[in-house]
Scaffold this active site. Structure first.
Site, short mmCIF file in Angstrom:
data_model
loop_
_atom_site.label_atom_id
_atom_site.label_comp_id
_atom_site.label_asym_id
_atom_site.label_seq_id
_atom_site.Cartn_x
_atom_site.Cartn_y
_atom_site.Cartn_z
CB CYS A 50 5.03 5.50 -8.55
SG CYS A 50 5.11 6.70 -9.88
CB THR A 51 7.11 1.56 -5.61
OG1 THR A 51 6.76 1.06 -6.91
CG2 THR A 51 7.00 0.43 -4.60
#
Length: 225
Positions: A50-51
């Site tokens: 996600c980052t």
């Protein structure tokens, strides 16, 4: 999915909702306004895939804005967690993330949009509640869902592909064309089957007939004068 709710399909009106985001409270249909919107979910804050994804979207935000597209993320955590996570996203990806991220710790919006993960039994929070999969919705200014994608939590998305689909949809809305496999902006397009050859001569001068049902033309707006 709740048995008393119709499934979201292409052509469905995107459900409206109110939410808290990192840019303040929103009412989703008001947020859409007269723009296109990409709503995309993330399993949880402070997760590696996600980052990287949010960093990519932040880097592409100018390209989305050029196309009148707003992007809005969703993650199954609260606002305080989101704000701390954004600091990491900016640091790791060397970006300045400026689009809103929805706080959905109670999974109300994730449930409304059928984003929850029922496949990966490890994709759960401490209470055993499923996190989301990597869902994507492209929504047009009429609030109509034009694309849905669901990636497993373990697989990062290709946002260049999502940008490509936006180009295809917007081009098709303005012109009577479709786009072939692996098409990208500037490539030849396909004359829509509903267009007669007589019309095609006016709309797409010099179009190429491969088969009676397959006619190629230069992308509108790219023809040489």
């Amino acid at each position: 999915m709740s048995p008393d709710r119709n499934p979201l399909r292409l052509g469905s009106i995107a459900p409206d909702f109110e939410a808290e985001t990192t840019k303040g409270p929103i009412k989703f249909h008001d947020f859409i306004g007269n723009s296109w919107v990409i709503l995309f979910s993330h399993p949880a804050d402070f997760t590696p895939v996600c980052t990287t994804e949010l960093g990519v979207v932040a880097r592409l935000q100018d390209k989305f804005e050029e196309r009148n597209v707003k992007v809005i993320g969703l993650s199954a955590n609260g606002l305080e967690s989101h704000q701390e996570w954004i600091k990491d996203i900016n640091e790791v990806n060397d970006v300045d993330l400026n689009f809103p991220i929805i706080a959905d710790a109670d999974r109300k919006i994730s449930t409304l949009y059928d984003m929850l993960d029922y496949q990966d039994i490890t994709n759960l929070d401490a209470k055993g509640i499923p996190f989301t999969v990597r869902s994507v919705f492209i929504i047009d200014p009429k609030k109509t869902i034009r694309l849905t994608l669901s990636y497993p939590a373990s697989t990062g998305r290709n946002f260049d592909e999502i940008l490509r689909v936006v180009d295809s949809l917007q081009l098709g809305d303005k012109n009577r064309i479709t786009t072939p496999a692996n098409w990208k902006h500037g490539d030849k397009v396909i004359v829509h089957p509903s267009v007669s050859n007589e019309e095609a001569e006016k709309l797409f001068p010099g179009f190429e007939t491969v088969k009676p049902y397959l006619r190629f033309a230069a992308q509108p707006g790219t023809q040489k004068a």
